[in-house]
Design an enzyme around this catalytic site. Sequence first.
Site, PDB file in Angstrom:
ATOM      1  N   ARG A  61      39.007  83.379 -69.390  1.00 23.46           N
ATOM      2  CA  ARG A  61      41.121  84.177 -69.047  1.00 23.46           C
ATOM      3  C   ARG A  61      41.575  84.836 -68.047  1.00 23.46           C
ATOM      4  O   ARG A  61      42.459  84.513 -67.402  1.00 23.46           O
ATOM      5  CB  ARG A  61      40.879  85.721 -70.080  1.00 23.46           C
ATOM      6  N   HIS A  65      44.785  83.439 -66.248  1.00 27.01           N
ATOM      7  CA  HIS A  65      45.460  84.837 -65.491  1.00 27.01           C
ATOM      8  C   HIS A  65      45.962  84.330 -64.024  1.00 27.01           C
ATOM      9  O   HIS A  65      46.819  84.404 -63.405  1.00 27.01           O
ATOM     10  CB  HIS A  65      45.392  86.066 -65.912  1.00 27.01           C
ATOM     11  N   ASN A  93      46.354  92.412 -66.401  1.00 27.39           N
ATOM     12  CA  ASN A  93      45.392  92.224 -65.202  1.00 27.39           C
ATOM     13  C   ASN A  93      45.011  93.928 -65.002  1.00 27.39           C
ATOM     14  O   ASN A  93      43.875  93.722 -65.048  1.00 27.39           O
ATOM     15  CB  ASN A  93      45.753  92.250 -63.775  1.00 27.39           C
ATOM     16  N   HIS A 151      22.751  67.935 -94.400  1.00 30.51           N
ATOM     17  CA  HIS A 151      22.980  68.466 -96.345  1.00 30.51           C
ATOM     18  C   HIS A 151      22.196  67.271 -96.480  1.00 30.51           C
ATOM     19  O   HIS A 151      22.092  67.297 -98.177  1.00 30.51           O
ATOM     20  CB  HIS A 151      24.097  68.886 -96.254  1.00 30.51           C
TER      21      HIS A 151
END
Length: 279
Positions: A61, A65, A93, A151
């Site tokens: 983040r 920013h 902020n 699988h």
Amino acid sequence: MASRLQYFLAFAMATLVTIPSHAQLTPHFYDKVCPQAMPIIKSVVQRAIFRERRIGASLLRMHFHDCFVNGCDASVLLDDTPNFIGEKSALPNMGSLRGFEVIDEIKAAVDKACKRPLVSCADILAIAARDSISISHGLDLEDLVALSGAHTIGFAQCSAFRNRIYNDTNIDHNFASSLQTTCPSNGGGNSNLVALDRASPSRFDTSYYTSLLSNKGLLHSDQELFKGDGSESDTLVKLYSKDPSAFARDFKASMIKMGNMKPLTGNVGEIRSNCRRVN
Ligand SMILES: *[C@@H]1O[C@H](CO)[C@@H](O)[C@H](O)[C@H]1NC(C)=O
């Protein structure tokens, strides 16, 4: 989604790391001038995430920013002074940006290793964001599809696929009916076992993927890998179903990648004397 973010960050990296003389950018810039830089940043990020898992998201983040105000210039890191009010105090902020200590820690560590202030603060933000992604979301879609191939030798209990065989629409009709005796709708037989790859339940091969192509995945989550909508995941299922060596190659790589996720090494962690409890 993780893979898209990784592409984005790889792109962001390529656009961020600066070569001073030409205004060109390359992700390999530090390889020559200070080869320790990238590994050191990664190890500090790794330690920080180990201390507090959420910090990876915070670092990511912080990079966003930083870039979304006036470009990626590390302005987000600047403290306010008596005659300067920076981005830290801006509404989006204030009180919510976290991880500044980690950036300080990275900066101190790289400058020490490179013996001078060589790595820019903006690059540190970008690289730390990328590392956070790869440490926190280590596996991408390709890994998911390849690892699901295990699988091929697996079994599932009726309780895990009952809903699918009675309610799902993306399931082959005859395939569903053939399972209904083993797994009755009235809730009985919950622990009855059915092979996830009925064609060759004890062979590690690619018929698991082939079964998905005809809507014969046993688990809902198996069939999610192939929806017939031409998605990236569809493409991988098709590839593995017809190319066992591509599957072998990717499965191997994804196993190694998975096995390398956040291992505890050195003084971190302990050698337990009994695997059922901490020492
Ligand atoms: C099928 O779906 C319905 C509605 O969600 C649910 O109530 C029912 O239990 C499901 N049937 C089975 C056999 O799982």
